[in-house]
Write a protein that holds these residues in place. Structure first.
Motif, short mmCIF file in Angstrom:
data_model
loop_
_atom_site.label_atom_id
_atom_site.label_comp_id
_atom_site.label_asym_id
_atom_site.label_seq_id
_atom_site.Cartn_x
_atom_site.Cartn_y
_atom_site.Cartn_z
N PRO A 1 2.36 0.13 3.56
CA PRO A 1 0.97 -0.36 3.66
C PRO A 1 0.96 -1.89 3.74
O PRO A 1 1.83 -2.56 3.22
N LYS A 2 -0.09 -2.40 4.40
CA LYS A 2 -0.22 -3.86 4.56
C LYS A 2 -0.85 -4.48 3.34
O LYS A 2 -1.56 -4.00 2.60
N CYS B 1 6.18 4.73 5.65
CA CYS B 1 4.92 4.03 5.94
C CYS B 1 4.74 2.90 4.90
O CYS B 1 4.62 3.16 3.71
N SER C 1 1.32 5.11 15.31
CA SER C 1 0.83 4.06 14.40
C SER C 1 -0.48 4.48 13.73
O SER C 1 -0.82 3.98 12.66
N SER C 2 -1.23 5.40 14.35
CA SER C 2 -2.50 5.84 13.75
C SER C 2 -2.29 6.72 12.52
O SER C 2 -3.21 6.90 11.73
N GLU C 3 -1.10 7.22 12.32
CA GLU C 3 -0.81 8.08 11.17
C GLU C 3 -0.51 7.28 9.91
O GLU C 3 -0.34 7.85 8.84
N CYS C 4 -0.42 5.97 10.02
CA CYS C 4 -0.07 5.13 8.87
C CYS C 4 -1.07 3.98 8.78
O CYS C 4 -1.43 3.37 9.79
N ASN C 5 -1.51 3.64 7.56
CA ASN C 5 -2.44 2.52 7.36
C ASN C 5 -1.77 1.18 7.53
O ASN C 5 -2.44 0.18 7.78
N GLY C 6 -0.46 1.13 7.39
CA GLY C 6 0.28 -0.11 7.54
C GLY C 6 1.17 -0.04 8.78
O GLY C 6 0.69 0.12 9.89
N GLU C 7 2.45 -0.14 8.56
CA GLU C 7 3.39 -0.03 9.68
C GLU C 7 4.57 0.84 9.27
O GLU C 7 4.89 0.97 8.09
N TRP C 8 5.19 1.45 10.27
CA TRP C 8 6.35 2.30 10.03
C TRP C 8 7.60 1.45 9.95
O TRP C 8 7.84 0.58 10.77
#
Length: 98
Positions: free
Chosen positions: A97-98, A95, A74-81
């Motif tokens: 983004p939120k 990925c 999860s740290s590799e993406c600013n949002g969610e996979w």
């Protein structure tokens, strides 16, 4: 004096009886052998379609292959996979983004 014609018929031999008996089964034997051949061909062609697709580069890769077989961190993406599909219809992790 007229002679009478003999009406005694020769008995059919055993080989001619067997020939007529087997002759009636020719079509059944042909269908059985054709079906067996079809089963053998289908069984041997089972993996050919997948093999041809992978050689042509059309087979979908494993979606976890890009992450060494692990779920993405999860740290590799600013949002969610999210598990989505790409342009070819293959499953990939995206990925979002939120």
């Amino acid at each position: 004096m007229a002679r009478k014609k003999s009406r005694i018929q020769a008995k059919p031999s055993l080989s001619s009886k067997m020939g007529k008996d087997l002759g009636s089964w020719n079509f059944v034997i042909f269908l059985t052998l054709a079906f067996l051949l079809l089963v053998v061909v289908v069984a041997s062609m089972k993996g050919v379609a997948l093999d041809l697709r992978s050689r042509a580069g059309l087979a979908c890769p494993n979606p976890l292959a890009a992450f060494n077989g692990q779920l993405p961190q999860s740290s590799e993406c600013n949002g969610e996979w999210k598990l989505g599909s790409d342009a070819r219809g293959c499953q990939v992790f995206l990925c979002q983004p939120k």
